[in-house]
Enzyme design. Structure first.
Site, PDB file in Angstrom:
ATOM      1  CE1 TYR A  81      -3.635   2.642   0.898  1.00  0.00           C
ATOM      2  CE2 TYR A  81      -1.780   3.639   2.062  1.00  0.00           C
ATOM      3  CZ  TYR A  81      -3.046   3.737   1.514  1.00  0.00           C
ATOM      4  OH  TYR A  81      -3.718   4.922   1.575  1.00  0.00           O
ATOM      5  CD  GLU A 101      -5.898   4.536  -1.004  1.00  0.00           C
ATOM      6  OE1 GLU A 101      -6.005   4.926   0.167  1.00  0.00           O
ATOM      7  OE2 GLU A 101      -6.825   3.986  -1.622  1.00  0.00           O
TER       8      GLU A 101
END
Ligand code: GDP
Ligand code: MN
Length: 377
Positions: free
Chosen positions: A101, A189
């Protein structure tokens, strides 16, 4: 403003972040043609502005153009969390070894852009944050110095990447940061940032939220707005220069000034009601803007009463009163309304409303109580 995954990834690519070279389709035949061009297995991904598409069945692999056509046929038109799928992204399938992530958001508390990295990508980062917060590393970035390579390498080490991936990870991190700053984003993101079978890194998913207040200096990004990005009411409000947020109460509010709008909502709550919206018509609003605002408020079927709270400074109360009458001539409604007008030209404004037999109030308390009572019938 939120971007779709395929848009976010295209922009990431422009900043040197490695992304799959896929394309977007609106029909099964287009999906098949893209799969044909790519060759081999592809992944068909629903393009809707919500997360968790994978779990909802909106992401599927296809081994041939014919299968891509069939899979795209099933995904297009699918309902994912209340959103209808109108586009699919067809990407070459990735050979995923590990899912990381990487994200950046504006942290108002520290007044910095904060980079977050985790070895636990792929799943909801909120879950990781709730159960194993130690697995998310954060790095507040100094706005004057920017994100330095050594800091990005440090993050890479922290999430356990081997030596040969430190450089590539740092490059992606810095690319994403430049992208975030260059686009005036409030969120960027990559989840998952995948480690592939050959050891390279690739951004398989992309999410970006842009700062609406900065869109005026990014005509190219503003043009990417998806029709599902906002409700018809929000769109109407934006085009009319109104700040509108829909809520779930029953009293529609039309107020000039954000602070006064908040106070109006508070006082409605105080007297036992609930606001149906936040709406700031801004300073100096003319009749047409007032009419647009009223149309938006009344398009909400939950609205049982409307409260106008206008403090006339630059805004002239007579203009607002005329706007209300213009709007009411156009929209036939039986919803009761209470108007509080104070300030510039308030006497004229109230006279105009009195002629039209509209309920007025002297104070905000009185107006709120009347609106709450009217909403109850
Ligand atoms: P989200 O569920 O809306 O966040 O969509 P993502 O794009 O993150 O996809 C969800 C999951 O699908 C990822 O975490 C991967 O496990 C899987 N996935 C996405 N792209 C590929 C791919 O090219 N190949 C494989 N095998 N899995 C993929
Ligand atoms: Mn994802």
């Amino acid at each position: 403003m939120k971007l779709q995954e395929y848009q976010a990834k295209r922009i990431f690519g422009q900043y040197g972040v490695p992304v799959p070279q896929g394309d977007v389709a609106t029909t099964p035949a287009e999906a098949a043609a893209i799969a044909e061009r790519i060759g081999g297995t592809v992944v068909i991904k629903s393009q809707v502005l919500v997360g968790g598409r994978g779990k909802a069945g909106g992401i599927k692999l296809a081994k041939s153009p014919a299968e891509a056509e069939a899979v795209a046929g099933r995904i297009l038109g699918m309902d994912i969390k209340g959103l209808k799928v109108k586009k699919v992204l067809v990407d070459p399938a990735a050979d995923i070894r590990k899912e990381l992530y990487l994200g950046m958001v504006l942290d108002r508390g520290s007044r910095r852009v904060v980079v977050m990295a985790s070895s636990e990508g792929g799943v909801d980062i909120e879950e990781v944050a709730a159960h194993t917060p130690e697995k998310i590393l954060t790095l507040p970035v100094d706005p004057c110095l920017g994100l330095k390579e050594y800091q990005a390498r440090d993050l890479a080490l922290g999430i356990g990447l081997p030596k040969e991936q430190l450089g590539p990870f740092a490059k992606i991190c810095q690319g994403l940061y430049d992208c975030y700053m260059g686009c005036d984003a409030s969120l960027a993101e990559i989840n998952p940032l995948a480690v592939l079978g050959d050891g390279t890194l690739k951004a398989l998913d992309g999410k970006m939220v842009l700062d609406d207040s900065a869109l005026f200096r990014h005509a190219d990004l503003a043009a990417m707005r998806d029709e599902d990005e906002e409700t018809p009411e929000e769109r109407d409000a934006r085009l009319n220069g109104l700040s509108y947020v829909k809520l779930d109460g029953e009293i529609g509010c039309m107020v000039n000034g954000a602070g006064l709008a908040m106070a109006s909502m508070d006082i409605i709550k105080f007297y036992g009601g609930a606001p149906a919206n936040f709406l700031d018509i801004g300073g100096g609003a003319k009749a047409d803007k007032v009419a647009a605002a009223l149309r938006i408020i009344l398009s909400d079927p939950n609205v049982k009463a409307v409260l106008f709270n206008i403090f006339g400074g630059i805004t002239r109360c007579d203009e607002v009163a005329r706007g209300i009458l213009v709007a009411l001539a156009e929209i036939k409604t039986t919803v009761p309304m209470v108007v509080r007008l104070v300030g510039t030209n308030d006497v004229e404004g109230r006279a105009i409303l009195a002629q039209a037999k509209m309920a007025t109030a002297e104070t905000l308390s009185e107006a709120a109580q009347k609106a709450v009572a009217a909403a109850r019938g």
